[in-house]
Design a protein around this motif. Structure first.
Motif, PDB file in Angstrom:
ATOM      1  N   ASP A  95     -17.136  60.787  -0.474  1.00 21.87           N
ATOM      2  CA  ASP A  95     -18.045  61.323   0.528  1.00 21.87           C
ATOM      3  C   ASP A  95     -18.785  62.548   0.008  1.00 21.87           C
ATOM      4  O   ASP A  95     -19.928  62.780   0.361  1.00 21.87           O
ATOM      5  N   ASN A  96     -18.118  63.329  -0.835  1.00 19.97           N
ATOM      6  CA  ASN A  96     -18.763  64.493  -1.435  1.00 19.97           C
ATOM      7  C   ASN A  96     -18.025  64.860  -2.716  1.00 19.97           C
ATOM      8  O   ASN A  96     -16.971  64.307  -3.024  1.00 19.97           O
ATOM      9  N   THR A  97     -18.579  65.792  -3.468  1.00 17.02           N
ATOM     10  CA  THR A  97     -17.983  66.154  -4.748  1.00 17.02           C
ATOM     11  C   THR A  97     -16.644  66.862  -4.598  1.00 17.02           C
ATOM     12  O   THR A  97     -15.818  66.826  -5.504  1.00 17.02           O
ATOM     13  N   GLY A  98     -16.419  67.508  -3.464  1.00 14.37           N
ATOM     14  CA  GLY A  98     -15.123  68.144  -3.226  1.00 14.37           C
ATOM     15  C   GLY A  98     -14.007  67.119  -3.176  1.00 14.37           C
ATOM     16  O   GLY A  98     -12.939  67.312  -3.766  1.00 14.37           O
ATOM     17  N   VAL A  99     -14.262  66.007  -2.497  1.00 11.07           N
ATOM     18  CA  VAL A  99     -13.283  64.925  -2.422  1.00 11.07           C
ATOM     19  C   VAL A  99     -13.102  64.299  -3.803  1.00 11.07           C
ATOM     20  O   VAL A  99     -11.976  64.040  -4.241  1.00 11.07           O
ATOM     21  N   GLN A 100     -14.198  64.077  -4.504  1.00 11.06           N
ATOM     22  CA  GLN A 100     -14.134  63.475  -5.839  1.00 11.06           C
ATOM     23  C   GLN A 100     -13.298  64.331  -6.785  1.00 11.06           C
ATOM     24  O   GLN A 100     -12.438  63.833  -7.516  1.00 11.06           O
ATOM     25  N   LYS A 101     -13.522  65.640  -6.757  1.00  5.97           N
ATOM     26  CA  LYS A 101     -12.779  66.548  -7.630  1.00  5.97           C
ATOM     27  C   LYS A 101     -11.306  66.591  -7.230  1.00  5.97           C
ATOM     28  O   LYS A 101     -10.422  66.580  -8.092  1.00  5.97           O
ATOM     29  N   ALA A 102     -11.030  66.610  -5.942  1.00  9.02           N
ATOM     30  CA  ALA A 102      -9.639  66.654  -5.477  1.00  9.02           C
ATOM     31  C   ALA A 102      -8.874  65.409  -5.911  1.00  9.02           C
ATOM     32  O   ALA A 102      -7.724  65.497  -6.345  1.00  9.02           O
ATOM     33  N   ILE A 103      -9.516  64.250  -5.836  1.00  8.25           N
ATOM     34  CA  ILE A 103      -8.865  63.010  -6.258  1.00  8.25           C
ATOM     35  C   ILE A 103      -8.650  63.024  -7.771  1.00  8.25           C
ATOM     36  O   ILE A 103      -7.581  62.653  -8.262  1.00  8.25           O
ATOM     37  N   LEU A 104      -9.641  63.476  -8.508  1.00 13.83           N
ATOM     38  CA  LEU A 104      -9.498  63.576  -9.970  1.00 13.83           C
ATOM     39  C   LEU A 104      -8.320  64.480 -10.334  1.00 13.83           C
ATOM     40  O   LEU A 104      -7.477  64.121 -11.163  1.00 13.83           O
ATOM     41  N   LEU A 105      -8.235  65.641  -9.713  1.00 22.40           N
ATOM     42  CA  LEU A 105      -7.151  66.574 -10.022  1.00 22.40           C
ATOM     43  C   LEU A 105      -5.791  66.043  -9.573  1.00 22.40           C
ATOM     44  O   LEU A 105      -4.785  66.265 -10.253  1.00 22.40           O
ATOM     45  N   ARG A 107      -4.920  62.901  -9.558  1.00 19.47           N
ATOM     46  CA  ARG A 107      -4.550  61.902 -10.568  1.00 19.47           C
ATOM     47  C   ARG A 107      -4.069  62.576 -11.852  1.00 19.47           C
ATOM     48  O   ARG A 107      -3.125  62.105 -12.496  1.00 19.47           O
ATOM     49  N   TYR A 108      -4.696  63.679 -12.201  1.00 19.28           N
ATOM     50  CA  TYR A 108      -4.284  64.458 -13.372  1.00 19.28           C
ATOM     51  C   TYR A 108      -2.849  64.968 -13.185  1.00 19.28           C
ATOM     52  O   TYR A 108      -1.999  64.806 -14.063  1.00 19.28           O
ATOM     53  N   VAL A 109      -2.582  65.546 -12.022  1.00 19.96           N
ATOM     54  CA  VAL A 109      -1.236  66.072 -11.738  1.00 19.96           C
ATOM     55  C   VAL A 109      -0.207  64.952 -11.745  1.00 19.96           C
ATOM     56  O   VAL A 109       0.881  65.089 -12.303  1.00 19.96           O
ATOM     57  N   ARG A 110      -0.554  63.806 -11.144  1.00 18.31           N
ATOM     58  CA  ARG A 110       0.379  62.676 -11.112  1.00 18.31           C
ATOM     59  C   ARG A 110       0.697  62.191 -12.531  1.00 18.31           C
ATOM     60  O   ARG A 110       1.856  61.910 -12.862  1.00 18.31           O
ATOM     61  N   LYS A 142     -10.906  60.888 -21.589  1.00 15.61           N
ATOM     62  CA  LYS A 142     -12.274  60.350 -21.580  1.00 15.61           C
ATOM     63  C   LYS A 142     -12.799  60.232 -20.147  1.00 15.61           C
ATOM     64  O   LYS A 142     -13.924  60.626 -19.849  1.00 15.61           O
ATOM     65  N   HIS A 143     -11.951  59.670 -19.264  1.00 16.96           N
ATOM     66  CA  HIS A 143     -12.337  59.538 -17.852  1.00 16.96           C
ATOM     67  C   HIS A 143     -12.584  60.911 -17.239  1.00 16.96           C
ATOM     68  O   HIS A 143     -13.575  61.126 -16.540  1.00 16.96           O
ATOM     69  N   PHE A 144     -11.686  61.850 -17.494  1.00 12.70           N
ATOM     70  CA  PHE A 144     -11.789  63.193 -16.930  1.00 12.70           C
ATOM     71  C   PHE A 144     -13.082  63.864 -17.384  1.00 12.70           C
ATOM     72  O   PHE A 144     -13.780  64.505 -16.597  1.00 12.70           O
ATOM     73  N   VAL A 160      -9.567  69.043 -19.756  1.00 14.74           N
ATOM     74  CA  VAL A 160      -9.956  68.061 -20.768  1.00 14.74           C
ATOM     75  C   VAL A 160      -9.321  68.440 -22.109  1.00 14.74           C
ATOM     76  O   VAL A 160      -8.760  67.578 -22.805  1.00 14.74           O
ATOM     77  N   GLU A 161      -9.373  69.694 -22.460  1.00 20.00           N
ATOM     78  CA  GLU A 161      -8.794  70.153 -23.723  1.00 20.00           C
ATOM     79  C   GLU A 161      -7.275  69.956 -23.749  1.00 20.00           C
ATOM     80  O   GLU A 161      -6.711  69.567 -24.774  1.00 20.00           O
TER      81      GLU A 161
END
Length: 170
Positions: A95-105, A107-110, A142-144, A160-161
């Protein structure tokens, strides 16, 4: 689930407002966000109707309520028919970039939690990464990186690093 059908109740003093970037007309949220992941349950009918209710009171004591009905569909083969549930195969809708970033992070934590659980040797002073997780970290780096560019958020470069370092660490 709580007996009345609630799946979460969150009390907070500080919600983060979104702001629109004039040049792109995209809404950006910086700050806190709450994600609730719904898991597929094969015992539940293919169409799941959910009512999301957000209620809050502003600093002047004025009460607000926002209710949204969301229908989550699966087709007869139990494939996802709605972008709201991520199965890892379909393009995702945010719905917005805030949601996109939260989901990305999240997945990173998981991924990092799964790695720690899988590769932990009980020795916190030494770092080891199995071949399986080196590969997973490489793919996710790469995805991140792609998501970081889409989000136009250079603050994510540190993650990413870290992923790239873990992808080659023995």
């Amino acid at each position: 689930a709580i007996l009345n059908g609630e799946i979460a109740k969150i009390d907070t003093l500080f919600a983060s407002p979104s702001k629109k970037i004039e040049a792109t007309q995209i809404e950006v949220v910086k700050g806190g966000i709450i994600l609730i992941k719904l898991r597929k349950n094969p015992k539940i009918e293919s169409r799941l109707n959910v009512t999301l209710t957000v209620s809050f009171e502003n600093r002047n004591g004025k009460a607000f309520v926002n209710k949204q009905n969301v229908c989550l569909d699966r087709d007869a083969d139990h494939q996802i028919g709605n972008d709201m549930i991520d199965d890892g195969e379909n393009d995702n809708f945010y719905d917005n970039t805030g949601v996109q970033k939260a989901i990305l992070l999240s997945r990173y934590v998981r991924l990092v939690k799964d790695w720690i659980k899988h590769d932990s040797r009980g020795n916190a002073s030494s770092l080891s990464v199995s071949e399986k997780y080196r590969s997973l970290f490489g793919q996710f780096a790469k995805h991140f990186g792609k998501e970081m560019k889409v989000l136009d958020d250079k603050d994510l470069q540190q993650e990413v690093e870290i992923l790239e370092m873990l992808a080659v660490h023995q």
